[in-house]
Scaffold this active site. Structure first.
Site, short mmCIF file in Angstrom:
data_model
loop_
_atom_site.label_atom_id
_atom_site.label_comp_id
_atom_site.label_asym_id
_atom_site.label_seq_id
_atom_site.Cartn_x
_atom_site.Cartn_y
_atom_site.Cartn_z
N THR A 185 6.71 -16.65 -53.92
CA THR A 185 5.53 -16.68 -53.05
C THR A 185 5.70 -17.52 -51.79
O THR A 185 4.96 -17.36 -50.83
CB THR A 185 4.30 -17.21 -53.83
N CYS B 49 19.78 -25.00 -44.91
CA CYS B 49 19.74 -24.09 -43.75
C CYS B 49 20.52 -24.61 -42.54
O CYS B 49 21.20 -23.85 -41.85
CB CYS B 49 18.30 -23.79 -43.37
N SER C 68 9.54 -23.24 -40.19
CA SER C 68 9.64 -22.50 -41.45
C SER C 68 10.62 -23.19 -42.40
O SER C 68 10.56 -22.95 -43.60
CB SER C 68 10.07 -21.05 -41.19
N HIS D 109 17.03 -22.66 -36.40
CA HIS D 109 17.49 -24.03 -36.19
C HIS D 109 18.53 -24.04 -35.08
O HIS D 109 19.55 -23.35 -35.17
CB HIS D 109 18.13 -24.59 -37.46
N ASN E 114 17.12 -19.84 -39.93
CA ASN E 114 17.11 -20.76 -41.07
C ASN E 114 16.63 -20.16 -42.38
O ASN E 114 16.99 -20.64 -43.44
CB ASN E 114 16.29 -22.00 -40.73
#
Lengths: 362, 362, 362, 362
Positions: free
Chosen positions: B21, B159, B189, B252, B340
């Site tokens: 989720t 990431c 994010s 990023h 990322n």
């Protein structure tokens, strides 16, 4: 006599700001409000705004209101005669570099003392690249200029450099700096107005600012260089600069990694930064009590919340904030924040002129 | 049999996504849509969303629409028996590290093949920290785990590291990397959802991401390390990492300064980066044709415009873009951009599972 | 013959885009890529970009890549002879209004069919202000123009109006609209490029867009007006428009309060909006299957997530999304979202030209 | 006695702030600094922050620094006995509505005078919904409460309403308001902290704020209603409210369309707004000299530049700015800006308590 008419205080030195309508020009206007030593008599600009009232042409974008008396002033053309008629000898310049080149030279040759934020003459051999509370002794370079005549020019550095050089100064003096890697997060006001189009930067980062990386290196080495009879001998350390624009209004954040000549632990670094007192300049009206504020909050400094840390009142925005000081392997890493249009521009220039006054150069 | 009911294609391997989720979980769902080798059968989550329909509980925040069939699925609890009943052996994990620690261990001990984005086991001695097109050979570490039983875990890196290690790999192979200074501009994010409060970051930069700088160093050295019979021997280079959060949605950006063992000029660096082909992994469905895109535009890469540069279709968001390559003194400097949550998270994990399949580990 | 050289497909109608370098011009270029009926032969611009390659001069700011073949094209000056030499009769105009005034008139007098996004001629008595799937019958106004010669001009409305008129059309047809109060949240791309300076809008709202409120009223009433032999008789309803700029990239959001002639409850309003099929235009390549998408999500429509709701492929960005439909006292309130540079500009213009083709006007 | 220990000034009334750690709580703390009539003795909060030092637990997000003395205070639990021991009778509440419901009732039944920003009791029959300089006479409702005992509660309205009711008051008094359509652009601080996730709002607009539209209508009608012996009879005008969240830090902007009972031209409206003097309340320390500032700049008011327009010092942020006043058909349209956490919350509550003091209710 005309020149005395409407002056508030005859003891204050009358000054002009040229390039008064732009982002840095507005900061000059704001910071000169009620200045104890200087009185802003003329706001001047090149080009099409001359002749209009200041408040009718300027897109005022500062957090403080425009001073009402300045708002009513007519914008003058940049003209030596007009300036002299008003008794002005001291001129602050917020001109763009390309225009500054000719205009400032002309003013100097007409005997004016020009304190300039423009980059045009920063690297000149006999031109001080000055931050009064960092390399105040470089003001002496002015003597080389004055041999040729009455006027002179004193420059302040690029906004990014002003912050960086301030942070490096005490470290260099105490431990020696061998190299520095600096990566920047630079605010929008650094690009002037209209500057960066919103479509380019909203929700984005632009990893490029024309000529900025080159300026950071050469200016930083000049500021921390040694004054000799022939000029300034640049400091020999290496600078590796990477510059980017971020969607922030004011305040340049810089990630700095320093290699020291003499090893130091984090606590020594903190102490040296905290203890830095700005040398002889610390009593100037615009000089901060603490040029460097060290924060222990691990998520600071942040542009939005820390650009005004340090001295309040006249020196608001004149302190650099340093945080996240950390030793990584053999180097020292920290983040540094400087108010790019105050300490990084207009504020520094005014502080420099204050130094010139107490040193007898005005 | 229940497990076959409603399956689109019996040739595809049935898979589950746990932690489905969240921000990374959503990327897994998006990227597994119509995957040629894997079929997403179960979306699972710990806690209170289990039992609800996926589309009723998820705050879908991606640029592409939620796949309709997944939207209709009921979110399952993370339960080995349920998974086995559906014929699932392969599980992708987007759990937060603290929950992952126990849940993933339990799944492995129940024989599942777990491909995890969580940081919990990344530094485990017998756990591959894998980017299929960078250090695909490290997948062999799995053999050490399988001695103990049937299941295993394969992790993908943080990431920021995924981007950095990709950029460094060809340079390290060709010239040797001695040290790297990396300063980041990390997207929102990366902090998940709800993540960073808007009041903290609008018009601001936060120069601190908990534990991030430490991860960048240790993970980067493991990925570029050498596989031995006892595990991975970390690469000996030095990493100096400074990490900051910026008001950007995805992507990023990293400023990188590399010291090479063997000297190289800019053109050599560009060629080596451009020629990098991702080794044996380049034919995997989710592997980009070019893991590294080199841009000549002096103002790029920019997160807003370049996160999807490179391979379109299934490998969209899987290439790293490198620009502003420049030699400064004796070092090489560039800016690097990585998506990322795709290459830096879900996409990498899926590519890793693809490698496992062709290598006979599934 | 020169004009056939390099044409992909002789069955497609050759077209030019003038003002091809700006924000709307770029959308024309993007949307004409692989168009089934039109082939983009010439990209033209006034002023200093003519003579350069498209990709060398354009600051491409769209989410999709620049079409490679167009990137290689040389930008032409706007010149009837050049256009005719290439066999072009159909011209899409993305010029600014002040330049459009003269240039478009000149093209029409030289026999070209001009489909223009500029505001210069929108209110012309014999000029259709057209949204093909809203007031397609107004295309007939062109006959009034053609009496005078071979060429004609068809305009599409202001971006805000295009969304509003679409939402009002089915309500007006079914219940009659007596008055409408509209308050807007308009995206940055609506101001073109460079457009709004970032310092003006980051973290801010500007409650003023020059001339916008006036355009909303007059254009909206013309579009929903009745075609007569003498021109369009404006619809008699009252419009109260308030327009503001917000820091959003694409997508104009509008808060709309409608007073209906004939009373209606929310469910009736929803049904009428949902059932609206775009009349005869619904089969055009660029026409959306559903001009209006009604969302039940109480926090939608949102510009960031909903500008591409509705028909995918060629008609992506051509649907208006309506949500938060609510009866307040005796009126109906909803929020409406329109992609301002697709349905609100270039997409509408192309759809209009498609209608002209099937109606025999090309 | 304990209660006198450490008090700066025995003439000032000791007060507590409950819910002192949140966004509005912080504004109370900031605005009570050096207040001439009130002295902040206790900062209290429900839940887990009690027992910690204020500066150690609060994520201070205001533009001014946290008052140092408050930063050192220990956060207390909300406890009648503790408050009484410190001599406190006056309590400012910044609690969330759900917690306020029980806590405030308990305080009132223990004899405290509660000035609350919470929505829990705003619509109570005997509870003033007060803006001292708009409907100061409604304070009289307190008499109905006091019949039952010694304590009472006074509420201030929702932030959006505070601005709107201020703008409507002089118009209603002079011309009569028949209906008002209001559409809002509401700032992030209105949602508290952590509030709106950055991923939801960066580059976006959310056209929904739970329960806001309902509050705007009912509160607005109560404030402008008539005080009778039985309570307040709501004003009979119609309100049509549409509310949206925008990526702005502070300052709610509202587009307002008013239908007046008695016709007025723009200049009359301007005069009435400009002349509004805040009635008897205008001498209160926190009351602005001009509750309404009318700007002639056609692009104003803007949240970023105008939230602090008007009275400086203690009443900073207490004026509403109105601009773009325009007659459209038979109605009057303007944009209105209110500082949502000062005039729209804590500042209004403090001004209300000041009124209570001079009216003998403290």
């Amino acid at each position: 006599m005309n020149r005395l008419k409407g002056r508030e205080n005859l003891d204050r030195i009358p000054v002009a700001v040229i390039g008064a309508t732009g982002a840095v020009g507005q900061r000059f206007v704001q910071l000169l409000k009620s200045h104890p030593w200087f009185e802003l008599i003329i706001v001047a600009a090149s080009g099409k705004s001359a002749g209009k009232r200041y408040k009718d042409t300027v897109n005022w974008g500062l957090d403080e209101k425009m001073p009402e008396d300045i708002g009513e002033k007519k914008i003058e053309e940049i003209n030596s005669k007009t300036f002299k008629d008003e008794g002005i000898e001291l001129v602050f310049s917020a001109l763009p570099a390309n225009i500054a080149k000719e205009v400032e030279l002309d003013l100097v040759s007409n005997g004016f003392y020009v304190f300039s934020n423009a980059s045009a003459y920063r690297m000149g051999k006999d031109v001080p690249l000055l931050i009064a509370d960092v390399n105040g002794d470089h003001l002496g370079l002015v003597d080389l200029q004055r041999e040729a005549g009455k006027g002179y020019i004193v420059t302040n550095p690029n906004c990014t450099v002003t912050g960086l050089a301030t942070g490096l100064k005490p470290l260099d003096r105490e431990f020696g700096v061998r190299s520095v890697v600096v990566t920047t997060y630079q605010a929008l006001s650094g690009a002037g107005y209209p500057g960066v189009p919103s479509l380019d930067i909203i929700g984005n980062i632009i990893p490029y600012i024309p000529n900025e990386e080159e300026k950071v290196e050469e200016e930083c080495k000049k500021i921390l260089g040694k004054l000799t009879v022939e000029g300034v001998e640049p400091s020999p350390f290496y600078v590796f600069a990477s510059c980017a624009r971020v969607p922030v209004r004011d305040g340049h954040l810089e990630s700095v990694l320093v290699e020291l000549e003499e090893d130091a632990v984090v606590d020594e670094v903190k102490k040296v930064l905290r203890d830095y007192d700005g040398l002889e300049s610390r009593t100037l009206p615009t000089a901060p009590k603490k040029p460097i504020i060290v924060t222990e909050d691990e998520s600071r400094p942040q542009p939005l919340f820390d650009i005004y840390s340090g001295s309040p009142k006249r020196a608001k925005g004149m302190s650099v904030t340093v945080g996240r000081i950390k030793r990584i392997h053999d180097k020292i890493r920290f983040f540094l924040l400087v108010h790019n249009t105050i300490r990084g521009a207009a504020g520094c220039s005014i502080m420099n002129a204050e130094l010139a006054k107490i040193e007898g150069y005005l």
